[in-house]
Design a protein around this motif. Sequence first.
Motif, PDB file in Angstrom:
ATOM      1  N   ILE A 199       0.631 -13.187  -0.613  1.00 15.72           N
ATOM      2  CA  ILE A 199      -0.142 -11.811  -2.108  1.00 15.72           C
ATOM      3  C   ILE A 199      -0.390 -11.064  -1.508  1.00 15.72           C
ATOM      4  CG2 ILE A 199      -1.633 -12.218  -4.482  1.00 15.72           C
ATOM      5  CD1 ILE A 199      -2.115 -15.141  -4.348  1.00 15.72           C
ATOM      6  N   GLU A 200      -0.434  -9.930  -1.585  1.00 16.58           N
ATOM      7  CA  GLU A 200      -1.049  -8.745  -0.973  1.00 16.58           C
ATOM      8  C   GLU A 200      -2.025  -7.781  -2.075  1.00 16.58           C
ATOM      9  OE1 GLU A 200       0.908  -3.895  -0.301  1.00 16.58           O
ATOM     10  OE2 GLU A 200       1.498  -5.937   0.766  1.00 16.58           O
ATOM     11  N   GLN A 201      -2.865  -7.994  -2.017  1.00 19.97           N
ATOM     12  CA  GLN A 201      -3.823  -7.186  -3.613  1.00 19.97           C
ATOM     13  C   GLN A 201      -3.755  -5.518  -2.891  1.00 19.97           C
ATOM     14  OE1 GLN A 201      -4.864  -6.609  -5.750  1.00 19.97           O
ATOM     15  NE2 GLN A 201      -7.225  -8.234  -6.166  1.00 19.97           N
ATOM     16  N   ASN A 202      -3.505  -4.733  -3.843  1.00 18.14           N
ATOM     17  CA  ASN A 202      -3.931  -3.011  -3.456  1.00 18.14           C
ATOM     18  C   ASN A 202      -4.237  -2.607  -4.469  1.00 18.14           C
ATOM     19  OD1 ASN A 202      -3.627  -0.792  -2.135  1.00 18.14           O
ATOM     20  ND2 ASN A 202      -2.003  -0.624  -1.964  1.00 18.14           N
ATOM     21  N   PHE A 203      -5.932  -2.066  -4.080  1.00 18.82           N
ATOM     22  CA  PHE A 203      -6.380  -1.480  -5.529  1.00 18.82           C
ATOM     23  C   PHE A 203      -7.073  -0.047  -4.819  1.00 18.82           C
ATOM     24  CE2 PHE A 203      -9.061  -4.506  -4.622  1.00 18.82           C
ATOM     25  CZ  PHE A 203     -10.269  -4.000  -4.467  1.00 18.82           C
ATOM     26  N   SER A 204      -7.678   0.894  -5.757  1.00 14.90           N
ATOM     27  CA  SER A 204      -8.400   1.688  -4.927  1.00 14.90           C
ATOM     28  C   SER A 204      -9.453   1.886  -6.691  1.00 14.90           C
ATOM     29  CB  SER A 204      -7.883   3.153  -4.828  1.00 14.90           C
ATOM     30  OG  SER A 204      -6.710   3.578  -6.307  1.00 14.90           O
ATOM     31  N   ILE A 205     -10.154   2.701  -5.510  1.00  9.83           N
ATOM     32  CA  ILE A 205     -11.714   3.620  -6.563  1.00  9.83           C
ATOM     33  C   ILE A 205     -11.809   4.489  -5.688  1.00  9.83           C
ATOM     34  CG2 ILE A 205     -14.034   2.410  -6.879  1.00  9.83           C
ATOM     35  CD1 ILE A 205     -13.808  -0.302  -5.373  1.00  9.83           C
TER      36      ILE A 205
END
Length: 390
Positions: A3-9
């Motif tokens: 599972i690849e998790q990718n998010f930005s803030i």
Amino acid sequence: MNIEQNFSINYKYQILFTRNMFDVSNTELFDTLNENEESTKAIQVSFVIDSGLNDCQPELIGNIEQYVAAFPKLKLACKPIIVTGGEDAKNTMAEFEKTLSMINEAKIDRHSFLLAIGGGAVLDMAGFAAAVGHRGIRHIRIPTTVLSQNDSGVGVKNSINFFGKKNFLGTFAPPFAVINDLTFLTSLDERDWRAGMSEAVKVALIKDAVFFDWLEANAIALNNRDLEAMEKLVFDCAKLHTHHISNSNDPFEMGSSRPLDFGHWAAHKMEQLTNFGIKHGEAVAIGIGLDIVYGTYAGFMTEATADRILKVLSNLGFDTFHPVLLNEAGTHINPELLKGLEEFREHLGGELTITMVEKIGEKFDVHEMNTDWIEKSALTLLKKQETYAY
């Protein structure tokens, strides 16, 4: 299976400039606290205050209490606490634990605010406590020294010293806001008034030749406590500092280059070796001097440019040499100082990367330093301080 998790803030915070912020007619603080607060529920606030500031302004707590009482939507979670000022705020766990205890006992949560008022060391410590308490409490910095208003207080770092190493424990956690109240600077003693100006020289040298020219022209006025000149220094320095953070593509220093730490590898070590007898800004001035003169031995800076920079530091009131640079006999480099290079590398990891200046306003990185040239640079600073009145 993976599972690849990718998010930005997206981080955003304002650096506000005002005067007499706890005068009830000044709504800057209330407006900041009330920003995006749609609920009618009370906004809970708590305060950590630098002991040095409290000694100079014993009326401050009363002014805070009157200010909070003037706005029915604000609620003081507990009486403001006083913490040790200066580097002692960071040198043990005591003030950090005291701040966490307040967070716990006053039930300060993620919907509350922790406001820290003081110099850079107190802001570092309180910011760290806010960052780890409940995994992150909204935090507002109110810097009260030149160094914290123009440099350390407007950035994203929080820390305490540990294992005898500068800033060993800490976080990258942007504040909710920073409020610079220029009137706090009028209570500073001569050393604290001066100390933060070295960071302005630093950022000018690596980023803005025009700002350096202005510092050069106004150095004596700044040393004589011209408040209008200081207001411009603080604003311009803070603007350059935060522009670097937001435009460097490395705000949390994941890489190996740290331009904003120009002059700091020696400065951090000098602070430790003097048991923090010299202030951070004073050490930075000497660290800048050391690296500037090093540039003349390395061949990438002219002696005329180096002397020009040293003269500005001197006109601002700084010493550009300290005996801790050399051994007890004063004949060779202090071997303990050289350990600062490895500690500097270790703090970030990766390859040793030291920012240098070739021309005023232009920086570049080196990945090794010649110890013979460091020694010659320290001896040159000694000779210049003994021989010339910059």
